[in-house]
Design a protein around this motif. Structure first.
Motif, mmCIF file in Angstrom:
data_model
loop_
_atom_site.group_PDB
_atom_site.id
_atom_site.type_symbol
_atom_site.label_atom_id
_atom_site.label_comp_id
_atom_site.label_asym_id
_atom_site.label_seq_id
_atom_site.Cartn_x
_atom_site.Cartn_y
_atom_site.Cartn_z
ATOM 1 N N LEU A 140 1.753 43.030 26.224
ATOM 2 C CA LEU A 140 0.543 42.212 26.391
ATOM 3 C C LEU A 140 -0.599 42.803 25.574
ATOM 4 O O LEU A 140 -1.044 43.914 25.812
ATOM 5 C CB LEU A 140 0.141 42.157 27.882
ATOM 6 C CG LEU A 140 -1.148 41.371 28.192
ATOM 7 C CD1 LEU A 140 -1.015 39.913 27.790
ATOM 8 C CD2 LEU A 140 -1.491 41.459 29.678
ATOM 9 N N ARG B 260 -4.237 41.781 25.004
ATOM 10 C CA ARG B 260 -5.235 40.823 25.494
ATOM 11 C C ARG B 260 -6.311 40.699 24.423
ATOM 12 O O ARG B 260 -7.179 41.567 24.297
ATOM 13 C CB ARG B 260 -5.861 41.325 26.795
ATOM 14 C CG ARG B 260 -4.947 41.276 28.021
ATOM 15 C CD ARG B 260 -5.670 41.879 29.207
ATOM 16 N NE ARG B 260 -5.057 41.618 30.487
ATOM 17 C CZ ARG B 260 -4.309 42.490 31.173
ATOM 18 N NH1 ARG B 260 -4.043 43.675 30.654
ATOM 19 N NH2 ARG B 260 -3.829 42.179 32.358
ATOM 20 N N ARG C 290 -1.342 37.726 23.049
ATOM 21 C CA ARG C 290 -1.716 36.613 23.910
ATOM 22 C C ARG C 290 -2.916 35.889 23.314
ATOM 23 O O ARG C 290 -3.867 36.523 22.857
ATOM 24 C CB ARG C 290 -2.055 37.120 25.307
ATOM 25 C CG ARG C 290 -2.391 35.976 26.235
ATOM 26 C CD ARG C 290 -2.582 36.445 27.645
ATOM 27 N NE ARG C 290 -3.847 37.138 27.804
ATOM 28 C CZ ARG C 290 -4.268 37.604 28.977
ATOM 29 N NH1 ARG C 290 -3.502 37.489 30.041
ATOM 30 N NH2 ARG C 290 -5.423 38.217 29.065
ATOM 31 N N ARG D 181 -9.915 28.882 31.594
ATOM 32 C CA ARG D 181 -9.348 30.052 30.920
ATOM 33 C C ARG D 181 -8.107 29.667 30.142
ATOM 34 O O ARG D 181 -7.595 28.571 30.272
ATOM 35 C CB ARG D 181 -8.878 31.083 31.954
ATOM 36 C CG ARG D 181 -9.890 31.752 32.734
ATOM 37 C CD ARG D 181 -9.195 32.674 33.738
ATOM 38 N NE ARG D 181 -8.296 33.637 33.084
ATOM 39 C CZ ARG D 181 -7.504 34.469 33.759
ATOM 40 N NH1 ARG D 181 -7.486 34.454 35.074
ATOM 41 N NH2 ARG D 181 -6.724 35.315 33.114
ATOM 42 N N GLU E 13 2.463 32.436 35.061
ATOM 43 C CA GLU E 13 1.524 33.029 36.011
ATOM 44 C C GLU E 13 0.931 31.992 36.956
ATOM 45 O O GLU E 13 -0.001 32.263 37.688
ATOM 46 C CB GLU E 13 0.444 33.829 35.276
ATOM 47 C CG GLU E 13 -0.184 33.132 34.088
ATOM 48 C CD GLU E 13 -1.156 34.028 33.311
ATOM 49 O OE1 GLU E 13 -1.542 35.090 33.806
ATOM 50 O OE2 GLU E 13 -1.522 33.614 32.197
ATOM 51 N N GLY F 87 3.122 36.970 34.332
ATOM 52 C CA GLY F 87 1.774 37.508 34.556
ATOM 53 C C GLY F 87 1.588 37.572 36.064
ATOM 54 O O GLY F 87 1.036 36.672 36.694
ATOM 55 N N THR F 88 2.072 38.662 36.626
ATOM 56 C CA THR F 88 2.135 38.720 38.091
ATOM 57 C C THR F 88 0.777 38.962 38.741
ATOM 58 O O THR F 88 0.659 38.833 39.950
ATOM 59 C CB THR F 88 3.150 39.782 38.537
ATOM 60 O OG1 THR F 88 2.930 40.953 37.754
ATOM 61 C CG2 THR F 88 4.567 39.292 38.355
ATOM 62 N N ASN F 89 -0.237 39.302 37.942
ATOM 63 C CA ASN F 89 -1.579 39.400 38.543
ATOM 64 C C ASN F 89 -2.025 38.002 38.986
ATOM 65 O O ASN F 89 -2.395 37.774 40.131
ATOM 66 C CB ASN F 89 -2.600 39.942 37.539
ATOM 67 C CG ASN F 89 -2.203 41.291 36.990
ATOM 68 O OD1 ASN F 89 -1.496 42.037 37.639
ATOM 69 N ND2 ASN F 89 -2.658 41.604 35.780
ATOM 70 N N ASP F 90 -1.952 37.067 38.044
ATOM 71 C CA ASP F 90 -2.360 35.705 38.386
ATOM 72 C C ASP F 90 -1.333 35.018 39.272
ATOM 73 O O ASP F 90 -1.686 34.248 40.152
ATOM 74 C CB ASP F 90 -2.600 34.886 37.108
ATOM 75 C CG ASP F 90 -4.001 35.144 36.563
ATOM 76 O OD1 ASP F 90 -4.946 35.119 37.370
ATOM 77 O OD2 ASP F 90 -4.140 35.392 35.358
ATOM 78 N N ARG G 123 -8.422 37.332 42.853
ATOM 79 C CA ARG G 123 -8.362 38.703 42.350
ATOM 80 C C ARG G 123 -9.727 39.370 42.433
ATOM 81 O O ARG G 123 -9.821 40.589 42.468
ATOM 82 C CB ARG G 123 -7.916 38.691 40.875
ATOM 83 C CG ARG G 123 -6.479 38.381 40.705
ATOM 84 C CD ARG G 123 -6.175 37.997 39.262
ATOM 85 N NE ARG G 123 -6.321 39.107 38.334
ATOM 86 C CZ ARG G 123 -5.983 39.040 37.048
ATOM 87 N NH1 ARG G 123 -5.483 37.918 36.557
ATOM 88 N NH2 ARG G 123 -6.138 40.064 36.259
ATOM 89 N N CYS H 202 4.254 41.452 32.510
ATOM 90 C CA CYS H 202 3.120 42.178 31.959
ATOM 91 C C CYS H 202 1.964 42.305 32.955
ATOM 92 O O CYS H 202 0.906 42.813 32.628
ATOM 93 C CB CYS H 202 2.648 41.547 30.655
ATOM 94 S SG CYS H 202 2.002 39.892 30.881
HETATM 95 C C1 PEP Z 1 -1.540 38.530 34.706
HETATM 96 O O1 PEP Z 1 -2.139 37.564 35.157
HETATM 97 O O2 PEP Z 1 -0.626 39.110 35.309
HETATM 98 C C2 PEP Z 1 -1.908 39.071 33.384
HETATM 99 C C3 PEP Z 1 -1.223 40.067 32.852
HETATM 100 O O3 PEP Z 1 -2.998 38.576 32.780
HETATM 101 P P1 PEP Z 1 -4.511 38.963 33.142
HETATM 102 O O4 PEP Z 1 -4.464 40.124 34.061
HETATM 103 O O5 PEP Z 1 -5.166 39.240 31.869
HETATM 104 O O6 PEP Z 1 -4.962 37.712 33.799
#
Ligand code: PEP
Ligand code: MG
Length: 903
Positions: A585, A587, A646, A694, A774, A795-798, A808, A860
């Motif tokens: 990743l 960014r 990305r 976004r 994500e 994208g496991t954060n989102d 988040r 990522c």
């Molecule tokens: C995610 O969403 O997991 C990711 C890697 O992207 P960001 O944290 O930049 O939203």
């Protein structure tokens, strides 16, 4: 009938080391040692299952338990030739907790159970040692009133002290008044008087008499140990260590042996190898004429076990090797036997009663990261373990320690050295000193780095220890609780720095003639045990050749690749040094955060605040060279390795200018007035920007943004190829939820590709086109997404944010409540939620492969560097994980272990 009781001892042993879940670590290993024929006093373990039933029954014992206990007690009586409650020949027992995994000092222990008016005289007659009997009795009174009568009853002390501190104060006052330095100086008469006073005060303070019936004492102690599983500090420790509440604790009831019967008695704690360095040296501490917890409680500075491992603090004290050579030799043989049996370093507790050695505990010993590495490699060389075992010996999380900063040795040369203590936790740290756990938590929350300074080690401080950057204590040995806990966490820690005179009430400490106040800066060298004045420079940990070799062996087992999340050439370089095999990743928007980014940031803001396409195009044209240059520099570092670029995914609100000066500048550049800038900025403010305008959405609204970036990527590549390089870009579209978004974006990518080929007169620029997964919808329609996407990166954060509906941005305000109430076992942004987010991933993998069997799959989100999540990724069949540079080795090791354990 469920079997709740498992006996152990020289004559009968039910369990063994494999039954940790049922018997707890302590119970299982007591059984194993008894099976090995080691001198273990007889006893029995009440299972963790019984503990869970006890809670199911709202704090009542299962019906059959008491009768089972009595049978087991009768067996101890037969084996020891003593009888519980017998006035002439009384048996005393200990009650100790023991969970599945060791939780040092977090739960309760009660010693000398069975001592009461009826048995005191008999024990005095039998031992001929009145002092010892009253010392044992006052210990029982102190522990029992605290653990069983106050804590287990959930009585909150009205004086803020509790019964234990009240009793300790009385004892300390007596010692001061009479000029006694040590507990052992207290006369028999005074000891007797103390017991009498203690009982009177307990009655007044807690409104209940101290129980004088042995059976009542025993059942009370067992219940209290169960209850301590839900005590405040045990719960805190479980939350931090992610230990499930459902495990419960076992209780071990065992015939007492006494280390406090005079000069031929002793007690000690030892490690079969040095837990700080990993050296193959028998290492430990002991105290003559002392009982149980004295060594670990940090009340006295303990003696060294042998001459080989003396240190500055204890070199003047006599070793067990010199004081009791025959017993030391016997203990040494046991050490060798345990190591060859368990094939790992063991932490043992022993007691010597009137010249006879007894083993009270053995368990896999906690160790520093350096020690873990050295021991694992040594044991491989010694032929004790094989490569797979060696790779699995190191918890990936503790690698952090080998990679983390130390105090710069150059800065140390001229620094002002304040004090020395024992090097309990490695590495270096600086911070502002605070004197209570609560202050440490509070200061840390407000973003300060703190060093928690305490008189002695107290497990009650657990939260503060966790929050602090480092821990410093005035008393205690290497095996004290603070030392064990800090080492387990890989935290910088110094214990037993005797020069510190701490005044908690004044929030100050004195060293010699100098006074230091709360908020003053200290630096600790936890590897050497040195305390420095002020804030010293730190340095990255030095290259460790053993570490490289270890990782090289681990890599031979790994099947997943490990990439990094990096946005600058510097980060990329660091990650490659740590073993990254590509970028998972990049960014793009992060290139506008760093130093020297004033100009591109200004242009980005201008672009964001543009209203017409012409305005935006102007800004994008001006931005283009910056973007291209950054992309090219990173692709250059990552030559021959895949780099996932990305497309822009900026939370817009973060980029809207706030300062009036910047707003004016933008207004000038766009030929509009300040008011118009404010209006447009306001328009961009979103109530939840994390799920706002976004990612791909931005490119759908403003295709020229996508165009500029993709053009930059292809032109950067074309120039690198002309220079003889081999870039491997993977263009990744973020925040997608529909295959149409990919179709739309792919058209722009194809156009830009063709334009670059024409401009540079080339036949081919290698690239891949893919998407992040994500958003749950994207995961569920992964088959459709795979029609366009050659790769997925989760994208496991989102994905976590959108699966849970937890933002988040403001998760911090309630996540602790979820953990404290055991609604979640861990923060899902830290450790992947396998049940729901995980099942979206496996669904996407499955569906994606139906359309594109060879699809490339990676992760990522932050979870890419979390060992438990890495194991999940391996099982889900991902081809790589990607994480921040410093976590690359952690992910490599976790991936290797996953391959060994789950292939
Ligand atoms: C995610 O969403 O997991 C990711 C890697 O992207 P960001 O944290 O930049 O939203
Ligand atoms: Mg994201």
């Amino acid at each position: 009938m469920t079997q709740y009781i498992f006996e152990f001892g020289p004559e009968k042993t039910d369990g063994d080391a494999s039954q940790k879940n049922l018997l707890g670590g302590k119970g299982a290993n007591l059984a194993e040692m008894a099976r090995l024929g080691l001198p273990v006093p007889p006893g029995f373990t009440i299972s963790t299952e019984c503990c869970n039933h006890y809670f199911d029954l709202n704090g009542h014992f299962p019906d059959t338990l008491e009768a089972e206990i009595m049978v087991a007690m009768a067996n101890i009586e037969t084996q020891t030739g003593m009888t519980f409650g017998d006035p002439d020949n009384p048996l005393l027992v200990s009650c100790r907790s023991g969970a599945r995994s060791s939780m040092p000092g977090m739960m309760e222990t009660i010693l000398n159970v069975g001592l009461c008016s009826a048995t005191i005289d008999g024990l005095i007659k039998k031992t001929g040692n009145e002092w010892f009997v009253y010392d044992a009795y006052r210990r029982l009174i102190m522990m029992y009133s605290d653990v069983v009568m106050e804590k287990a009853e959930q009585i909150t002390p009205t004086d803020g002290m509790g019964i234990r501190l009240n009793l300790e104060m009385i004892m300390n006052n007596l010692k001061n008044d009479k000029g006694y330095n040590n507990d052992t100086d207290i006369t028999t008469e005074d000891m007797k008087g103390l017991c009498h006073r203690f009982k009177k005060i307990i009655h007044e303070y807690l409104g209940r008499a101290f129980p004088d019936d042995p059976k009542e004492q025993l059942m009370g102690a067992i219940g209290a140990v169960f209850k301590s599983w839900n005590g405040k500090r045990a719960v805190s420790y479980r939350r931090i260590e992610h230990i499930p509440d459902s495990w419960g604790t076992a209780v071990n009831v065992q015939a007492m042996v006494f280390g406090n019967m005079g000069e031929t008695s002793a007690t000690g704690v030892a490690f079969t190898r040095d837990p700080a360095t990993g050296d193959n040296k028998f290492y430990g501490e002991w105290l003559i004429n002392a009982q149980g917890e004295d060594v670990v409680a940090g009340i006295r500075t303990p003696n060294p076990l042998n001459n080989d491992t003396k240190n500055k603090q204890n070199q003047h004290l006599s070793s067990l090797e010199d004081a009791m050579p025959e017993l030391y030799a016997q203990l040494y043989d046991i050490r060798n036997m345990l190591e060859s049996h368990y094939k790992d370093m063991q932490d043992i507790e022993f007691t010597i009663q009137e010249g006879r050695l007894y083993m009270l505990q053995c368990r896999v010993g906690k160790r520093t990261a350096t020690a873990a590495l050295n021991m694992a490699m040594d044991m491989l060389d010694e032929g004790t373990i094989d490569e797979k075992t060696m790779v699995c010996r190191i918890d990936p999380k503790i690698l952090d320690d080998l990679l983390h900063p130390i105090v710069d040795p150059e800065a140390e040369k001229t620094a002002s050295r304040l004090a020395e203590g024992l090097p309990a936790g490695p590495g270096g740290a600086w911070g502002q000193i605070v004197f209570t756990a609560e202050d440490a938590v509070r200061w840390a929350k407000s973003g300060k780095k703190v060093i928690l300074v305490r008189e002695e080690t107290n497990p009650e401080d657990i939260e503060g220890m966790r929050a602090a950057a480092a821990i410093l204590t005035a008393r205690g040995g290497m095996t004290s609780h603070a030392a064990l806990v800090a080492r387990g966490w890989g935290k910088c820690c110094i214990v037993g720095a005797g020069a510190l005179k701490i005044d908690v009430a004044a929030k100050a400490l004195r060293i010699g003639t100098r006074i230091f106040k709360e908020g003053d800066y200290f630096t600790l060298n936890g590897t050497k045990g040195i305390v420095y004045d002020g804030q010293l420079k730190m340095k990255d940990a030095s290259e460790n050749p053993k570490f490289k070799k270890f990782m090289a062996i681990a890599d031979t087992f790994r099947t997943m690749k490990v990439r990094t999340n990096a946005d600058t050439p510097e980060d990329a370089r660091t990650a490659v040094e740590f073993g990254a095999e590509g970028i998972g990743l990049f960014r793009t928007e992060h290139m506008f955060y760093g130093s020297d980014s004033d100009r591109p940031l200004f242009l980005l803001r201008k672009m964001i605040l543009s209203k017409t396409q012409d305005e935006r195009k102007d800004a994008l044209d001006a931005l283009f060279p910056f973007v291209k240059k950054e992309i090219q520099a990173t692709l250059d570092v990552m030559d021959n390795m895949p780099v996932t670029m990305r497309l822009l995914d900026p939370p817009l609100h973060e980029f809207v200018p706030q300062a009036e000066e910047t707003q004016k500048e933008i207004a000038n550049a766009l030929h509009i007035d300040l008011e118009e800038v404010e209006k447009r900025s306001e328009h961009l403010m979103e109530s939840n920007p994390m799920i706002g305008h976004r990612g791909v959405r931005l490119g759908i609204t403003y295709p020229e943004i996508t165009h500029m970036q993709v053009k930059a990527i292809f032109e950067a590549c074309a120039e690198l190829i002309h220079a003889g390089k081999h870039p491997l870009p993977e263009i990744m579209v973020p925040v997608t939820c529909s295959e149409k978004e990919l179709e739309f974006t792919n058209k722009i990518v194809t156009q830009c590709h063709e334009a670059a080929l024409a401009k540079y007169d080339m036949a081919k620029i290698e690239y891949m086109f893919g998407t992040m997964i994500e958003i749950p919808r994207a995961a569920l329609i992964a088959d459709k997404m795979a029609e366009y996407a050659q790769f997925f990166s989760f994208g496991t954060n989102d994905l976590t944010q959108m699966t849970f509906g937890f933002s988040r941005d403001d998760i911090g305000s309630f996540m602790n409540d979820y953990i404290d109430n055991a609604i979640l076992s861990s923060d899902p942004f830290e450790t992947l939620d396998q049940s729901a987010v995980g099942s979206l991933i496996t669904t996407a993998v499955e569906r994606g492969r139906t359309v594109r069997p060879e699809i490339k799959l990676g992760i990522c989100g932050e979870h890419g560097g979390d060992p438990a999540s890495v194991v999940f990724c391996h099982k889900a069949g991902l081809s790589y994980v990607s994480c921040s540079p410093y976590r690359v080795p952690i992910a490599r090791l976790a991936a290797a272990q996953a391959a060994i354990q789950h292939s």
